[in-house]
Motif scaffolding. Structure first.
Motif, PDB file in Angstrom:
ATOM      1  N   ASP A 161      26.180 107.640  42.123  1.00  0.00           N
ATOM      2  CA  ASP A 161      25.168 108.650  42.456  1.00  0.00           C
ATOM      3  C   ASP A 161      24.039 107.953  43.199  1.00  0.00           C
ATOM      4  O   ASP A 161      23.179 107.315  42.602  1.00  0.00           O
ATOM      5  CB  ASP A 161      24.648 109.355  41.205  1.00  0.00           C
ATOM      6  CG  ASP A 161      23.844 110.604  41.568  1.00  0.00           C
ATOM      7  OD1 ASP A 161      23.350 110.684  42.725  1.00  0.00           O
ATOM      8  OD2 ASP A 161      23.702 111.503  40.728  1.00  0.00           O
ATOM      9  N   MET A 171      21.825 109.491  45.417  1.00  0.00           N
ATOM     10  CA  MET A 171      20.611 110.331  45.442  1.00  0.00           C
ATOM     11  C   MET A 171      20.680 111.321  44.289  1.00  0.00           C
ATOM     12  O   MET A 171      21.305 112.348  44.404  1.00  0.00           O
ATOM     13  CB  MET A 171      20.511 111.054  46.787  1.00  0.00           C
ATOM     14  CG  MET A 171      20.355 110.050  47.927  1.00  0.00           C
ATOM     15  SD  MET A 171      20.152 110.843  49.513  1.00  0.00           S
ATOM     16  CE  MET A 171      20.379 109.429  50.620  1.00  0.00           C
ATOM     17  N   ARG A 172      20.031 110.976  43.108  1.00  0.00           N
ATOM     18  CA  ARG A 172      19.236 109.768  43.042  1.00  0.00           C
ATOM     19  C   ARG A 172      19.410 109.022  41.725  1.00  0.00           C
ATOM     20  O   ARG A 172      18.767 108.009  41.496  1.00  0.00           O
ATOM     21  CB  ARG A 172      17.742 110.137  43.177  1.00  0.00           C
ATOM     22  CG  ARG A 172      17.350 110.769  44.503  1.00  0.00           C
ATOM     23  CD  ARG A 172      15.961 111.423  44.456  1.00  0.00           C
ATOM     24  NE  ARG A 172      16.069 112.713  43.774  1.00  0.00           N
ATOM     25  CZ  ARG A 172      15.020 113.459  43.450  1.00  0.00           C
ATOM     26  NH1 ARG A 172      13.785 113.041  43.748  1.00  0.00           N
ATOM     27  NH2 ARG A 172      15.165 114.624  42.832  1.00  0.00           N
ATOM     28  N   ALA A 225      23.989 115.508  38.326  1.00  0.00           N
ATOM     29  CA  ALA A 225      25.286 114.954  38.726  1.00  0.00           C
ATOM     30  C   ALA A 225      25.556 113.578  38.095  1.00  0.00           C
ATOM     31  O   ALA A 225      26.582 113.379  37.431  1.00  0.00           O
ATOM     32  CB  ALA A 225      25.336 114.851  40.254  1.00  0.00           C
ATOM     33  N   GLU A 239      26.980 110.769  50.761  1.00  0.00           N
ATOM     34  CA  GLU A 239      26.213 109.569  50.389  1.00  0.00           C
ATOM     35  C   GLU A 239      26.919 108.818  49.261  1.00  0.00           C
ATOM     36  O   GLU A 239      26.944 107.579  49.253  1.00  0.00           O
ATOM     37  CB  GLU A 239      24.757 109.924  50.024  1.00  0.00           C
ATOM     38  CG  GLU A 239      24.535 110.583  48.673  1.00  0.00           C
ATOM     39  CD  GLU A 239      24.855 112.070  48.640  1.00  0.00           C
ATOM     40  OE1 GLU A 239      25.431 112.585  49.606  1.00  0.00           O
ATOM     41  OE2 GLU A 239      24.528 112.719  47.612  1.00  0.00           O
ATOM     42  N   ASP A 240      27.530 109.578  48.338  1.00  0.00           N
ATOM     43  CA  ASP A 240      28.236 108.946  47.215  1.00  0.00           C
ATOM     44  C   ASP A 240      29.587 108.381  47.673  1.00  0.00           C
ATOM     45  O   ASP A 240      29.968 107.271  47.288  1.00  0.00           O
ATOM     46  CB  ASP A 240      28.456 109.961  46.082  1.00  0.00           C
ATOM     47  CG  ASP A 240      27.142 110.439  45.465  1.00  0.00           C
ATOM     48  OD1 ASP A 240      26.133 109.705  45.553  1.00  0.00           O
ATOM     49  OD2 ASP A 240      27.123 111.549  44.915  1.00  0.00           O
TER      50      ASP A 240
END
Ligand SMILES: O=C(O)[C@H](CS(=O)(=O)O)OP(=O)(O)O
Ligand SMILES: [Mg+2]
Length: 230
Positions: free
Chosen positions: A22, A24-25, A97, A147-148
């Protein structure tokens, strides 16, 4: 290494090695919590559990994503947390998340929580463990958060000893929906530096290992040989 990249809902069985990503963030924030001196982070199943833990341990620091609510001490923002002294403190973290992803693999023998700030240290743990089958849990957007995914793919490459241009992976993360929403003020509990702080590759020399301790999922920093403690 045979990496699998899955969303939280796609976890069919308990993996032998799980890297929960993760960027963000949640796990950028966790890195900052340890850098600011936190001893451990308890990953809470729910906001109610976080508040119950806080009530039982008034000295613990309860942290949630989104806006600050009564009973909580901090929000899920690296930019806001980086100026908080957490020396010797226990943080209780509950997010949408990241913490959910970690709790989904709590029975796995090895669970690492990761983001770009601890990428190389995470790859070193995987190398030392000689893990063949590694499950990367892509926590955002039902396993689609770029991003992940970019961070997971970068760590997998580095764990294999392959060269990888971090800038390419960071560019993907910078163009992600999460980065845009944080930058455009669509999320709450945000500092203007949050996106930049989430994109700092190897900011910290430790990995983060989660284990079950008395039925709580507890995250601690893990410094690998060659890493310099912060
Ligand atoms: O705090 C975050 O960035 C997110 C929640 S939200 O998308 O901002 O509402 O939680 P995380 O579990 O860190 O992805
Ligand atoms: Mg996220």
């Amino acid at each position: 290494m045979d990496p699998r990249f899955v969303g939280i809902a796609d976890l069919a069985e308990t993996p032998s090695v799980a890297v929960v990503v993760d960027v963000m963030r949640a796990f950028t924030v966790a890195g900052w919590a340890f850098a600011r001196g936190a001893e451990k982070i308890v990953l809470a199943e729910s906001l109610d559990e976080a508040l119950e833990l806080k009530a039982r341990h008034p000295d613990w620091v309860a942290l949630k994503d989104g806006p600050l609510l009564p009973g909580f001490d901090a929000v899920n923002s690296p930019g806001l947390l980086r100026s908080v002294d957490l020396a010797g403190r226990t943080v209780v973290q509950k997010t949408t998340a990241g913490t959910v992803g970690a709790l989904a693999v709590k029975e796995a023998p090895l669970v690492l929580c990761a983001s770009f700030v601890v990428a190389e240290a995470t790859a070193r743990v995987l190398q030392a463990h000689r893990s063949d089958r590694v499950t990367f849990v892509v926590t955002g957007e039902d396993g689609q958060a770029d991003e992940d995914l970019a961070c997971a793919q970068y760590i997998a490459r580095r764990a294999d000893g392959a060269s990888a241009d971090a800038a390419e992976f960071l560019r993907r993360a910078a163009s992600s929906r999460a980065a845009a929403e944080l930058a455009e003020g669509m999320r709450e509990g945000v500092h203007p530096d949050d996106v930049a702080l989430c994109l700092e590759i190897d900011r910290f020399p430790f990995a983060m290992v989660a284990t079950l301790e008395d039925s709580l999922m507890v995250l601690r920093p893990h410094t690998t040989p060659g890493g310099t403690p912060q």
